[in-house]
Design an enzyme around this catalytic site. Structure first.
Site, short mmCIF file in Angstrom:
data_model
loop_
_atom_site.label_atom_id
_atom_site.label_comp_id
_atom_site.label_asym_id
_atom_site.label_seq_id
_atom_site.Cartn_x
_atom_site.Cartn_y
_atom_site.Cartn_z
N GLN A 799 0.75 -1.26 0.03
CA GLN A 799 0.08 0.18 0.06
C GLN A 799 0.89 1.19 0.02
OE1 GLN A 799 -2.27 -1.91 3.58
NE2 GLN A 799 -3.67 -0.01 3.09
N GLU A 1283 -13.57 3.13 5.50
CA GLU A 1283 -13.39 2.64 7.06
C GLU A 1283 -14.60 2.95 8.01
OE1 GLU A 1283 -8.73 2.43 7.88
OE2 GLU A 1283 -9.55 4.49 7.58
#
Ligand SMILES: Cc1cc2nc3c(=O)[nH]c(=O)nc-3n(C[C@H](O)[C@H](O)[C@H](O)COP(=O)(O)OP(=O)(O)OC[C@H]3O[C@@H](n4cnc5c(N)ncnc54)[C@H](O)[C@@H]3O)c2cc1C
Ligand code: FES
Ligand code: FES
Length: 1339
Positions: A799, A1283
């Site tokens: 990432q 999230e």
């Protein structure tokens, strides 16, 4: 003449039994078709040896996607899996490997093979990771590439999965597609329920399964019309003109090329010294076994699925593939005999058939079939055999075999044939002590039951599907009309101990007793308790729980027998949790005038993900000379390495090099500032079991792994590891607990909290939250290639490109500009690929640097789980005071975060900001502590620290409401933030406060009040099942900090097409799709004119990690600004062309005028005037809990998520649902366990670690987008979705508490006394928390 022709000729002539036709230009592929071997004869009574007469070297050949392929057995050992063969030898990389143990479904292919007894061809899905490629002889395998592709056209399954948004990172998608294909080919008319039932072995960590269900249920005969409207017709799915055309005849394959009735026995001798033999009948198999030397190590290969559990069994010299032996798959109905080789899938079918056609004789077959549907998963059951399952139990007595329990209770007999030809019959329990050396489990015989018989079975598991039992049981009993027991019952239990199968005393005690009598129950439970002595094993459930379950199952059984005669409230104890077909709705508004922004398009890469064409790191073709690396890990914690002995490993085939810390030319660290650091390899101390010691480099993946296992490491100075946060806090405070700077926020003039005698009322409590493995289906993966001028080409599943680049530069001691990092996509990440790829890529680079060859390091699941850190576990200790108006006045929390062996990735400092959630208190004090344990460095995992901080806030609110006897929702609503209130983030809350509106809307849409009443009524009428309903809110203060992302946009002048490359990482969250929508909107070009290039650190140098839900906002923002720059640049030329020329005319004119048609922008929120904002949400969840066992079902979840003006609603639905379901795993099933002795991770594979599967999602799953809460502040009007919805999953935890409350109420517990329930609320945890024990059982 080829080697093979010569070998076969030699063999034929040496035995003088076969003749070989002259060969015309030998073609290996049809070699077997042209050799004609007249049947030899074998006379066991003569001195002839079966091996000399019948064994023939024959190649393994089978069809893959219609093409006959032949395995070069001189290069491919018999232990090679079909998956590895497809990927490494045929370069069919659409088939993925993740768990390598039949537990995740990534590797599923569909196949058709001929049943040796019936001659019928059967179509099915199988796990190619545990299927030996040698076993595929004569199979017709179809991989995802054979189904459809961009060029050949998409298969309807691929298309629907993509178009119904059932793919995010895409790593599970080929396996999903092939599982469904295998099923539909065998079952052309399934119902929705059938389809839901078979998606039990395929894990998807991203989507939350709901869209996968939709895609696949569109093939159901009872598919809902709204689904059918969304998809095309299915007319051509099930091929009626043959599964694969034969390449030779162009006709459907008749299976004649490799006749099964030949007396020739296929034989392969590997260069490693193993032999693979495929006999065609029982007689030959027995003769071959008889011929083995005493104590030979051999394995019969039926489905080979046993290796998915016990992969350390062996090693074996001889493998006998028994799948072509007709006698082993023979089934007779009267007498009812089932061959030992019958697959579990077939066994289910036949049991159901017997149950429905034979009345009481085999009525119990229905329950057996239902139970076996919970054994393993569809893909395993398709090839895993009844006999194979029993043999696993025979070899591993503690294996809680469901088949064993069922057969014993059904009073079945096992028929065993030995090499003498004798067949002996045994009861399953007696059979366990019979030697099976050189014997065959031939068949199972089932006696008939009578109308007096009652049969029931149970399997209590940590997860709804594809999980072995904590404790299982099967019981049969004969009763008269008065419920008197007329014969000794059979009570079988698994999961207790190696020696315990049947409680003889309990069985005897029940004879002649009346089941309605309370004394019978009490005596039976007391006797059972004295007989059940569970093994102590840290990976298993506790002794207390397993003892309880044993008694609970007996109680359930008795209730099921007498349920018609007992109090109706008890009936809930007789039944098992059952769910209907799941369903759900998705509701959002879009503004078509903004399209392609806000347009609900599908993920751009969706289709190629479903065809397997999407490339992940391990799919990149190997470069010449490339080596495979495998980690050598420490297997103890808290010790010093004494010696590392690689002598044996280095002599193993293919092994090239061992690499350790001494080979690091630069720094052995991923952190340039010194401490805390993550070392690439230990240089002496091993803090945790699983820490990296070195890497073995070898020619193949298997060679590297085998050799890594052969490295012998010895340790000194070993001390007891500290593995648990409470242990560290309670017993090692001085050494292992580090205080951080507290966070104190106070509003002036408030009262100080004192105790309950003062004006304020205070509530204290503790809450512990466990860890969570990310379970990205693509494990950590990296390829490093040394190229010219000392540069390195790096393909890393990261990432964070910049972090990988820095780590490699530091480890090699070279400049950063020598390292080129590229990332195409990740197969899931969830934070697990933020920091951990740094040391993995750096280790891989050290290896590549040492051997000056390309090195590939792709972790197997066990290594990944042991080596890498997981979600940070937390312990909260809180003290909350409220005034007489029930307003919060003071909140003090001690936050302990288990950071692992050092705090390189700690998120304690972030957690403190999240404790406030949406609530106001004039006084806050948060004391934070990093807690060191002997575990890997724990790290960020989807919504890190926000999840735990938010959960603690909700626990505090709930505990205060309970203690004060308040309605929890009203108490929450009464304490919401108002503009101007202090926040833990620093600045006062700006508002608006959206929650009252969201909660009111949610209460109305989910029928909250009526369902609360229903739940209450249900709980009053059912003693042993309880329901709980909870509604919780969520506030997510989105903060961009200094995050920086670049996007470069290039326009090609010839055709006007556009290419972009950016510094974000596409990992399933739809970043590319959103960015393309923004580019299309800003440039005003169609979506299909835009292509997304690979992310790399040249275009996007020094960019931030993609995480924290920021990349999906700031990358589109960067793209938008880069495009705006282009539009501005082109404007004068457009004006010169009349203001609105068509796109191509404009671009060509720009070209003519020498305009630079590349623009880039690097977004940093503060530079681009992008403001922080709040994201709101609320969830209402209802659960049902089986009080006797702790099992749970999420009956319904209604989510409202503030998305602003979502750029891409379909993508965001996936983010919301997927996050919620991943959170269900954290709160309900995913439990990490270490061995207290040496610190080894015990839950290190799919056998022991249980993320949610498809039946763990809410049965009713409704998602609604909200777009009214300061929407203007989100980037481009949209808000982050990756999230925040994760936090909503905590509603399930509170709902479970509410169900437990109801159970406690029946025990007369004081409802205002708060009890602790730590997370996860596993079945074990839930049951033990209810306080219900066998002392409460009654009839
Ligand atoms: C992911 C997963 C989950 C599972 N979950 C469960 C579960 O919940 N409950 C449960 O009960 N089981 C479970 N299993 C076990 C599963 O049922 C068995 O793996 C399967 O039935 C074994 O059959 P097989 O044909 O593949 O055997 P194989 O793996 O081919 O063989 C297993 C052993 O049996 C021997 N053998 C095979 N056939 C014969 C025969 N006819 N005569 C003599 N010896 C023979 C072999 O030599 C070998 O030693 C699970 C398995 C997996 C992979
Ligand atoms: S890789 Fe085969 S099931 Fe997981
Ligand atoms: S899309 Fe299923 S695991 Fe990512």
């Amino acid at each position: 003449m080829s080697q093979f022709t010569k070998k076969v000729k030699d063999l034929c002539s040496s035995s003088n039994q076969t003749s070989v036709k002259p060969s015309r230009g030998f073609d290996l592929n049809d070699a077997m078709e042209r050799f004609e071997c007249p049947p030899p004869t074998y006379h066991p009574t003569t001195s002839q040896n079966i091996r000399d007469v019948f064994l023939r070297a024959q190649p393994i050949s089978f069809h893959v996607n219609g093409t006959l392929v032949t395995v070069d057995t001189s290069q491919v050992p018999p232990t090679t899996s079909l998956a590895r063969f497809l990927r490494s030898h045929l370069h069919l990389t659409g088939t993925k490997i993740s768990c390598n143990q039949a537990g995740c479904g990534a590797c599923v292919v569909s196949t058709s093979l001929v049943d040796p007894a019936s001659g019928e061809e059967r179509h099915m899905s199988v796990n190619s990771c545990i299927t030996p490629v040698y076993k595929c002889q004569g199979w017709k395998v179809k991989t995802v590439e054979g189904l459809g592709s961009q060029h050949a056209g998409f298969h309807p399954i691929q298309q629907r999965l993509a178009e119904l948004d059932g793919t995010q990172c895409g790593f599970c998608s080929p396996g999903m597609v092939m599982m469904m294909n295998g099923y539909l080919e065998g079952h052309p008319n399934p119902t929705q329920k059938d389809i839901e039932g078979v998606i039990d072995g395929n894990i998807c960590r991203c989507t939350g399964y709901r869209p996968i269900f939709d895609a696949f249920k569109s093939f159901a005969s009872d598919a809902p019309p709204e689904l059918l409207r969304k998809v095309n017709d299915i007319e051509d799915l099930v091929s009626t003109d043959g599964f694969f055309p034969c390449p030779k005849t162009k006709q459907p394959c008749q299976g004649r090329c490799h006749p099964n009735d030949s007396r020739i026995i296929q034989f392969i001798q590997s260069k490693e010294g193993n032999e693979w033999i495929k006999p065609n009948n029982l007689e030959d198999l027995l003769a071959l076994l008889d011929d083995l030397a005493p104590n030979s190590s051999y394995r019969l290969v039926a489905g080979n699925t046993g290796t998915g559990i016990f992969n350390d069994d062996g090693p074996y010299k001889s493998f006998f593939d028994i799948s072509a032996i007709p006698e082993l798959v023979t089934i007779t109905l009267d007498p009812f005999n089932v061959g030992g080789g019958v697959s579990l899938t077939k066994f289910i079918e036949i049991l159901e058939q017997q149950a429905s056609s034979k009345g009481v004789d085999y009525a119990h077959g229905a329950q057996m079939a239902k139970h076996i549907k919970k054994v393993a998963n569809t893909n395993v059951r398709n090839v895993g055999s009844v006999g194979g399952n029993l043999m696993l139990k025979h070899a591993h007595k503690d294996f809680p075999s469901d088949i064993f329990a069922l057969l014993e209770a059904a009073q079945a007999k096992i028929g065993v044939k030995s090499t003498t030809g004798e067949i002996l019959m045994y009861s399953p329990v007696d059979w366990l002590s019979v030697s099976m050396d050189k014997k065959i489990l031939l068949f199972i015989n089932f006696p008939k039951f009578t109308s007096k018989h009652r049969f029931m079975s149970y399997k209590i598991t940590p997860r709804s599907q594809n999980a072995h039992a904590y404790v299982n049981g099967a019981m049969s009993i004969q009763i008269n009309d008065n419920y008197d027991v007329v014969e000794r019952p059979v009570i079988v239990m698994g999961g207790i101990s190696e020696l315990f199968f049947r409680p003889a005393n309990t069985e005897n005690l029940l004879v002649g007793k009346n089941l309605m009598a309370r004394s019978t129950l009490d005596d039976a439970l007391a006797t059972l308790e004295s007989e059940v002595v569970p093994d102590s094993n840290p990976v298993l459930a506790t002794i207390q729980y397993r003892t309880h379950l044993a008694k609970a199952l007996l109680y359930k059984f008795i209730l099921s027998v007498i349920k018609d005669a007992v109090d109706s409230s008890l009936v809930s104890g007789a039944t098992q949790i059952d769910r209907g077909v799941s369903r759900g709705t998705v509701t959002y508004d879009t503004d078509p005038s903004q399209y392609p922004m806000q347009q609900p398009i599908h993920k751009l890469e969706g289709q190629i993900q479903c065809t397997g064409e999407a490339e992940y790191v391990d799919d990149i073709p190997a470069s010449p000379g490339e080596l495979f690396a495998a980690y050598v890990l420490s297997n103890v914690a808290n010790a010093d390495v004494d010696q590392v002995d690689t002598t044996l490993a280095m002599t193993m085939p293919g092994v090239v090099e061992f690499v350790n810390f001494e080979d690091i030319p630069g720094r052995n660290s991923t952190n340039g500032t010194g401490t805390p650091e993550e070392k690439l390899f230990t240089d002496g101390k091993v803090y945790y079991a699983g820490q990296a010691i070195g890497l073995i480099l070898a020619e193949t993946y298997e060679q590297a792994r085998q050799a890594a296992k052969a490295v012998i490491v010895t340790y000194i100075n070993q001390s007891k590891p500290i593995l648990d946060i409470r242990d560290a806090v309670d017993n090692h405070k001085k050494t292992n607990v580090r205080a951080k700077v507290p966070l104190v926020v106070k509003k002036r003039g408030i009262q100080k909290a004192n105790d309950a005698t003062g004006p304020l009322r205070s509530v204290q409590g503790e809450f512990e939250i466990g860890s969570q493995y990310h379970f990205h289906m693509e494990t950590q993966s990296c390829i490093v290639r040394p190229i010219e001028e000392g540069q390195f080409e790096v393909f890393s599943a990261t990432q964070h490109m910049d972090g990988v680049q820095k780590s490699i530069a530091m480890a090699l001691g070279i400049n950063m500009n020598k390292i080129n990092v590229s990332v195409r996509r990740l197969g899931g990440a969830y934070g697990g690929k933020i920091n951990q790829p740094h040391f993995i890529a750096a280790a891989c680079a050290v290896a590549a640097n040492k051997v000056k060859r390309s090195v590939r390091l792709v972790l197997d699941l066990q290594t990944n789980m042991a080596l890498c850190g997981k979600r940070v576990p937390y312990l909260f200790k809180y003290n909350v005071s409220v005034d007489s108006e029930n307003k919060l006045q003071d909140v003090t929390v001690d936050v302990f975060a288990d950071v692992g062996y050092n705090d390189a990735d700690e998120d304690t400092d972030m957690a403190k900001y999240w404790l406030q959630n949406c609530y106001n208190s004039p006084s806050w004090k948060v004391n934070c502590f990093d807690v060191l344990t002997n575990t890997p460095i724990n790290t960020y995992c989807r919504a890190p620290s926000s999840t735990q901080g938010h959960a603690c806030s909700e626990i505090m609110m709930e505990s205060v409401a309970v203690a004060l006897g308040l309605d929890p929702l009203e108490f929450r609503l009464g304490n919401l933030l108002s503009p101007g209130d202090p926040t833990l983030q620093g600045a006062p809350f700006e508002g608006p406060m959206a929650l009252p509106e969201i909660i009111a809307a949610l209460k109305a849409s989910c029928d909250y009040d009526a369902r609360m009443a229903e739940v209450s009524t249900f709980n009053q009428h059912n003693s042993w099942k309880k329901r709980g309903l909870a509604l919780i809110p969520q506030r997510w203060p989105q903060d961009y900090g200094g995050r920086k992302y670049t996007c470069q946009v290039a326009i090609y002048t010839e055709d006007g097409t556009v290419a972009i490359s950016h510094g974000g990482i596409e990992m399933g969250q739809g970043l590319n799709t959103k960015t393309v929508q923004v580019v299309a909107a800003t440039l005003d070009v169609p979506l299909d004119m835009i292509s997304v290039k690979v992310s790399n650190n040249f275009v996007a140098n020094s960019n931030w990690v993609t995480g924290g839900s920021r990349g999906s906002e700031l990358v589109p923002a960067a793209a938008s600004m880069a495009c705006s720059e282009l539009v501005a640049r082109m404007k004068p030329i457009a004006d010169g062309l009349g203001g609105s020329p068509d796109w191509l005319t404009l671009i060509r004119e720009c070209d003519k005028q020498g305009l630079d048609l590349v623009a880039r922008h690097t977004t940093v929120a503060r530079n681009d005037n992008i403001k922080n904002y709040d994201i709101w949400g609320a969830a209402c969840v209802e659960v049902e809990v089986d009080v006797l066992t702790g099992e749970k079902n999420v009956r319904r979840a209604d989510l409202v998520q503030d998305t602003g003006a979502s750029i891409s609603p379909n993508i965001d639905v996936g983010q919301v649902e997927g996050a919620f379901v991943m959170a269900l795993g954290l709160w309900m099933t995913e439990k990490i366990k270490y061995d207290p002795k040496d610190g080894r991770l015990l839950t290190n594979d799919t056998w022991e670690y249980k993320p949610p599967t498809s039946q763990d999602i809410p049965e009713v799953f409704n998602t609604t987008f909200y777009n009214n809460g300061n929407a203007s502040k989100g980037v481009l009007g949209a808000k982050a979705t990756g999230e925040p919805p994760f936090l909503l999953g905590f509603a399930a935890f509170i709902a479970i508490r509410n169900a437990i409350n109801a159970a406690k109420e029946d025990l007369q517990a004081d409802p205002t006394v708060w009890y602790e329930l730590d997370a996860p609320a596993t079945n074990e945890n839930v049951q033990l928390t209810t306080g219900v024990t066998s002392a409460h059982f009654w009839v």
